[in-house]
Scaffold this motif. Structure first.
Motif, PDB file in Angstrom:
ATOM      1  N   UNK A   1       0.857  -1.180   0.000  1.00 23.90           N
ATOM      2  CA  UNK A   1       0.000   0.000   0.000  1.00 23.90           C
ATOM      3  C   UNK A   1       0.897   1.235   0.000  1.00 23.90           C
ATOM      4  N   UNK A   2       0.632   2.170  -0.899  1.00 27.80           N
ATOM      5  CA  UNK A   2       1.369   3.430  -0.958  1.00 27.80           C
ATOM      6  C   UNK A   2       0.364   4.569  -0.917  1.00 27.80           C
ATOM      7  N   UNK A   3       0.596   5.516  -0.003  1.00 28.11           N
ATOM      8  CA  UNK A   3      -0.234   6.708   0.098  1.00 28.11           C
ATOM      9  C   UNK A   3       0.640   7.932  -0.079  1.00 28.11           C
ATOM     10  N   UNK A   4       0.134   8.902  -0.806  1.00 31.80           N
ATOM     11  CA  UNK A   4       0.801  10.184  -0.991  1.00 31.80           C
ATOM     12  C   UNK A   4      -0.131  11.243  -0.434  1.00 31.80           C
ATOM     13  N   UNK A   5       0.197  11.737   0.751  1.00 30.93           N
ATOM     14  CA  UNK A   5      -0.642  12.720   1.417  1.00 30.93           C
ATOM     15  C   UNK A   5      -0.777  13.987   0.595  1.00 30.93           C
ATOM     16  N   UNK A   6      -1.968  14.569   0.660  1.00 25.88           N
ATOM     17  CA  UNK A   6      -2.251  15.759  -0.148  1.00 25.88           C
ATOM     18  C   UNK A   6      -2.786  16.875   0.749  1.00 25.88           C
ATOM     19  N   UNK A   7      -3.794  17.542   0.255  1.00 21.05           N
ATOM     20  CA  UNK A   7      -4.300  18.768   0.874  1.00 21.05           C
ATOM     21  C   UNK A   7      -4.473  18.690   2.378  1.00 21.05           C
ATOM     22  N   UNK A   8      -4.246  19.847   2.990  1.00 17.45           N
ATOM     23  CA  UNK A   8      -4.446  19.950   4.426  1.00 17.45           C
ATOM     24  C   UNK A   8      -5.223  21.231   4.700  1.00 17.45           C
ATOM     25  N   UNK A   9      -6.456  21.081   5.146  1.00 19.20           N
ATOM     26  CA  UNK A   9      -7.252  22.249   5.495  1.00 19.20           C
ATOM     27  C   UNK A   9      -7.794  22.154   6.910  1.00 19.20           C
ATOM     28  N   UNK A  10      -7.794  20.993   7.490  1.00 21.54           N
ATOM     29  CA  UNK A  10      -8.289  20.801   8.851  1.00 21.54           C
ATOM     30  C   UNK A  10      -7.146  21.094   9.818  1.00 21.54           C
ATOM     31  N   UNK A  11      -7.326  22.052  10.679  1.00 19.49           N
ATOM     32  CA  UNK A  11      -6.256  22.424  11.600  1.00 19.49           C
ATOM     33  C   UNK A  11      -6.070  21.402  12.710  1.00 19.49           C
ATOM     34  N   UNK A  12      -6.981  20.462  12.860  1.00 19.52           N
ATOM     35  CA  UNK A  12      -6.906  19.479  13.936  1.00 19.52           C
ATOM     36  C   UNK A  12      -6.146  18.216  13.573  1.00 19.52           C
ATOM     37  N   UNK A  13      -6.030  17.912  12.288  1.00 15.92           N
ATOM     38  CA  UNK A  13      -5.401  16.651  11.861  1.00 15.92           C
ATOM     39  C   UNK A  13      -4.364  16.951  10.782  1.00 15.92           C
TER      40      UNK A  13
ATOM     41  N   UNK B   1     -11.870   8.379   9.034  1.00 18.41           N
ATOM     42  CA  UNK B   1     -12.665   9.600   9.212  1.00 18.41           C
ATOM     43  C   UNK B   1     -13.326   9.636  10.576  1.00 18.41           C
ATOM     44  N   UNK B   2     -13.834   8.499  11.011  1.00 18.19           N
ATOM     45  CA  UNK B   2     -14.480   8.431  12.321  1.00 18.19           C
ATOM     46  C   UNK B   2     -13.450   8.554  13.444  1.00 18.19           C
ATOM     47  N   UNK B   3     -12.375   7.793  13.353  1.00 14.76           N
ATOM     48  CA  UNK B   3     -11.356   7.792  14.412  1.00 14.76           C
ATOM     49  C   UNK B   3     -10.701   9.154  14.602  1.00 14.76           C
ATOM     50  N   UNK B   4     -10.462   9.859  13.492  1.00 14.58           N
ATOM     51  CA  UNK B   4      -9.797  11.152  13.569  1.00 14.58           C
ATOM     52  C   UNK B   4     -10.784  12.321  13.614  1.00 14.58           C
ATOM     53  N   UNK B   5     -12.084  12.003  13.618  1.00 17.96           N
ATOM     54  CA  UNK B   5     -13.136  13.025  13.671  1.00 17.96           C
ATOM     55  C   UNK B   5     -12.959  14.057  12.560  1.00 17.96           C
ATOM     56  N   UNK B   6     -12.837  13.552  11.329  1.00 19.08           N
ATOM     57  CA  UNK B   6     -12.610  14.419  10.180  1.00 19.08           C
ATOM     58  C   UNK B   6     -13.900  15.081   9.717  1.00 19.08           C
ATOM     59  N   UNK B   7     -13.754  16.275   9.152  1.00 12.69           N
ATOM     60  CA  UNK B   7     -14.873  17.037   8.621  1.00 12.69           C
ATOM     61  C   UNK B   7     -14.815  16.987   7.102  1.00 12.69           C
ATOM     62  N   UNK B   8     -15.867  16.502   6.438  1.00 11.84           N
ATOM     63  CA  UNK B   8     -15.851  16.457   4.967  1.00 11.84           C
ATOM     64  C   UNK B   8     -15.556  17.832   4.368  1.00 11.84           C
ATOM     65  N   UNK B   9     -14.661  17.848   3.391  1.00  9.78           N
ATOM     66  CA  UNK B   9     -14.308  19.086   2.720  1.00  9.78           C
ATOM     67  C   UNK B   9     -13.282  19.933   3.457  1.00  9.78           C
ATOM     68  N   UNK B  10     -12.934  19.561   4.673  1.00 13.07           N
ATOM     69  CA  UNK B  10     -11.977  20.342   5.456  1.00 13.07           C
ATOM     70  C   UNK B  10     -10.887  19.461   6.060  1.00 13.07           C
ATOM     71  N   UNK B  11     -10.623  18.331   5.446  1.00 15.45           N
ATOM     72  CA  UNK B  11      -9.696  17.361   6.022  1.00 15.45           C
ATOM     73  C   UNK B  11      -8.628  16.970   5.016  1.00 15.45           C
ATOM     74  N   UNK B  12      -7.556  16.353   5.491  1.00 17.69           N
ATOM     75  CA  UNK B  12      -6.499  15.905   4.578  1.00 17.69           C
ATOM     76  C   UNK B  12      -7.027  14.865   3.587  1.00 17.69           C
TER      77      UNK B  12
END
Length: 140
Positions: free
Chosen positions: A33-45, A82-93
């Protein structure tokens, strides 16, 4: 017939931000498995935390449920992350994801985003990619 051999070669540039990169490569029982992290808009994660969690959950899901389709395993892993990190749709990595899984008879590949998978067999190498992002003509 013996189990196919997988050789995974991964390369990345050094992290520009405090030595914490946003790319992850993980190897499971029969998966890479390879992941390439992208956008970051959520200040919490952070992107780094996101790809750490998603890659770990994805490999564990595929190891525990080898019969899952790659799509279902990715969907379940994203939902868990998404659940574990409490991510917000449209505002998360986000991240591109490439998965290769092998069995004694088949190789399954999933590519989401612009991180291709190269599969060598016999005398040729196939490049498997997802070109949908390039078709959007987004600014660089």
């Amino acid at each position: 017939m013996g189990r196919p051999t997988i050789t995974a070669t991964v390369a990345e540039l050094p992290a520009a931000f405090h030595g914490i990169g946003e790319d992850r490569a993980r190897i499971g029982h029969n998966t890479v498995v390879v992941l390439d992290g992208a956008s970051r808009t959520d200040t919490n994660v952070s992107v780094s935390d996101y790809v750490d969690h998603l890659s770990t959950v994805l490999v564990r899901t595929l190891d525990v449920n080898p019969q899952f389709s790659l799509r279902d395993a990715l969907t379940e892993s994203i939902r868990n992350t998404a659940t574990s990190l409490d991510l917000t749709p449209g505002q998360s990595p986000s991240a591109t994801v490439s998965i290769l899984r092998h069995s004694s008879e088949t190789i399954d590949v999933l590519v989401l985003g612009d991180s291709p998978v190269y599969v060598a067999h016999n005398t040729k190498v196939d490049r498997l990619d997802d070109d949908r992002l390039a078709q959007l003509n987004l600014p660089s």
